[in-house]
Every structure is written in structure tokens, then in C-alpha cells.
Design an enzyme around this catalytic site. Structure first.
Site, PDB file in Angstrom:
ATOM      1  N   SER A 278      18.765   3.962  -4.386  1.00  0.00           N
ATOM      2  CA  SER A 278      19.523   3.155  -5.338  1.00  0.00           C
ATOM      3  C   SER A 278      19.652   3.941  -6.648  1.00  0.00           C
ATOM      4  O   SER A 278      19.515   5.157  -6.659  1.00  0.00           O
ATOM      5  CB  SER A 278      18.807   1.813  -5.568  1.00  0.00           C
ATOM      6  OG  SER A 278      19.612   0.943  -6.342  1.00  0.00           O
ATOM      7  N   ASN A 279      19.944   3.227  -7.733  1.00  0.00           N
ATOM      8  CA  ASN A 279      20.051   3.911  -9.035  1.00  0.00           C
ATOM      9  C   ASN A 279      19.607   2.948 -10.124  1.00  0.00           C
ATOM     10  O   ASN A 279      19.277   1.806  -9.861  1.00  0.00           O
ATOM     11  CB  ASN A 279      21.489   4.399  -9.242  1.00  0.00           C
ATOM     12  CG  ASN A 279      22.483   3.249  -9.193  1.00  0.00           C
ATOM     13  OD1 ASN A 279      22.466   2.364 -10.032  1.00  0.00           O
ATOM     14  ND2 ASN A 279      23.319   3.238  -8.160  1.00  0.00           N
TER      15      ASN A 279
END
Ligand code: PMT
Length: 221
Positions: free
Chosen positions: A21-22
Site C-alpha cells: 500500500s502507500n
């Protein structure tokens, strides 16, 4: 107007426990959705996993992966007048997520990657003359060149570029600074400010662009 906004990260599974993810918190996209609602528009917010309350009066559709976000955007994009893609969508995902938790003793996971669908590029192919599509560009360098490349490549009306290499703006921050590039060549700067105010200015600039586009179409007829 019907406004469709995306916000937050996506999560792409590595195994039942882990994902890629980020750092997107959703703050920018949620601020845009809230500002559009306050301006009296009908707003649908498609949100990746974030820890933010739904903005008042906004329909929120929660998704997890890039594929789910694509499906949710495709279901709603035809009826929207304005699409603002502020979500930080993963570009790559594990081709075959493991069905069981990867064990440490088996050593570092060997992952084969595949590209995720480019949501903006996919839906922009069917953009109508009355619709306005605005993307975001998260850049750490060559901001103007990269943003203008994405503006053209994704057939957008506008792209809001932000420098995500600095702690006081972009991902997770309460503030942002935007450079908005428009398809008619106009460029607008939004100096470092709260994301709530950046959202209001962005919407105002998009409305001004829509007026320019309308008057241009009238002259073309
Ligand atoms: O959420 P916050 O913590 O407030 O942080 C805000 C933000 C930094 C996430 C936001 O301001 C921002 O920059 N969002 C875009 C992040 C991103 O994915 O930028 P990009 O340059 O990688 O993508 C360009 C555009 O294509 C974006 O509009 C993105 O939504 C879209 N995209 C990207 C990948 C993909 N597979 N499909 C897409 O549609």
C-alpha cells in the site's frame, strides 16, 4: 453537479496477512468531497482504507484494491459531471497472492508483479464533452514535466500536481501546495495551505475551466 471523488490508498495482497500500500491518509480527497458538498453538489466518494469519518452528506463507497476501485468508478462515472481522482492507486500488485501466510523460515518472499488497471486512463477513453476529469500527480521530481505527461496520456482536462518528497505537504500532511495544469494550457498555483482550502481553490479553478470549455465549444459550433 454530480461530483465523483476518489481518495485514500489501495491495498494489494501479498498473502492473507500482508499487503502493498502507500501513505495516503485520504485527507486530500475527503477535503475535496466535503468542499464539493458544501458548494451544494451531489457527491460520491470512493475511498480506499483510511481512518477518516465520512464527510457529512456525502455517499461513501469503501473499496480495498485497485480492481475494486476501478469497478466502483466505472459504475458511477457515466452519471458524473466532474471526476476528481485524488486516490493513491497502486501501480503494481502481486500476480498471485499466497493463499496461506508466508512463513519467515521459508526466507524472503519471491513475488511476481503485474500492473494494476489504470483507472483514469480506462474511464477517460469514454469521457464525454460535458464531463470534466481531474487527476492528481504525486511527484518527487520533474513535477511539471511528469504532470503534463499524465495530463496528455490520460486524456484529462486537468491534473493537480503535488510534491510528495516533503513532510509538510502531500501524503498524510494537513497542508498541501498544488500546481494545476489544464488541457487548455492554463496553469494555476495553489500556495502551501490547508487541504480544506486547497480543495476549495481546486474546485473553483475547475469551475472556471468548465466555463472556458463551454464558451470554447459554443464558438466551435
Ligand atoms: O491522501 P493524503 O494523505 O491526503 O495525500 C494526498 C495525495 C498525495 C495522495 C494526493 O494529493 C495525490 O497526489 N493523489 C494521487 C496519488 C497518485 O496515485 O498519483 P500518481 O501520479 O501515481 O497517479 C496519477 C493519477 O492517476 C492519479 O489521479 C491517480 O488516482 C490515477 N491512477 C494511478 C494509478 C492507477 N492504477 N490508476 C489511476 O487512476
Amino acid at each position: 453537479m454530480n461530483v465523483l471523488v476518489t481518495a485514500g490508498p489501495t491495498r494489494e495482497a501479498i498473502d492473507p496477512v500482508r499487503f502493498v500500500s502507500n501513505r495516503s491518509s485520504g485527507k486530500m480527497g475527503y477535503a475535496i468531497a466535503a468542499a464539493a458538498r458544501r458548494a451544494g453538489h451531489t457527491v460520491c466518494l470512493i475511498s480506499g482504507p483510511v481512518a477518516l469519518p465520512a464527510p457529512r452528506g456525502v455517499e461513501v463507497v469503501r473499496v480495498t484494491t485497485a480492481a475494486e476501485m476501478l469497478a466502483a468508478v466505472q459504475r458511477r462515472v457515466r452519471s458524473c459531471d466532474l471526476l476528481v481522482m485524488a486516490a493513491a492507486v497502486a501501480d503494481w500488485r502481486p500476480k498471485q497472492p499466497a493463499r496461506r501466510k508466508l512463513k519467515k523460515q521459508d526466507g524472503p518472499p519471491r513475488i511476481t508483479w503485474e500492473p494494476t488497471p489504470d483507472i483514469l486512463q480506462t474511464v477517460a477513453q469514454r469521457k464525454t464533452a460535458r464531463q470534466i476529469f481531474c487527476g492528481f500527480a504525486a511527484e518527487t521530481h520533474d513535477l511539471a514535466r511528469e504532470a503534463q505527461r499524465k495530463l496528455r496520456a490520460k486524456n484529462l482536462d486537468a491534473i493537480a500536481a503535488n510534491d510528495v518528497a516533503r513532510a509538510d505537504r502531500g501524503f498524510e500532511a494537513d497542508h498541501n501546495a498544488l500546481t494545476i495544469f489544464f488541457a487548455d494550457g492554463c496553469v494555476r498555483q495553489v500556495g502551501w495551505t490547508t487541504k480544506a482550502r486547497a480543495a476549495r481553490v481546486l474546485l473553483r479553478e475547475l469551475a472556471a475551466y468548465a466555463d472556458r470549455k463551454k464558451s470554447e465549444n459554443i464558438f466551435e459550433k
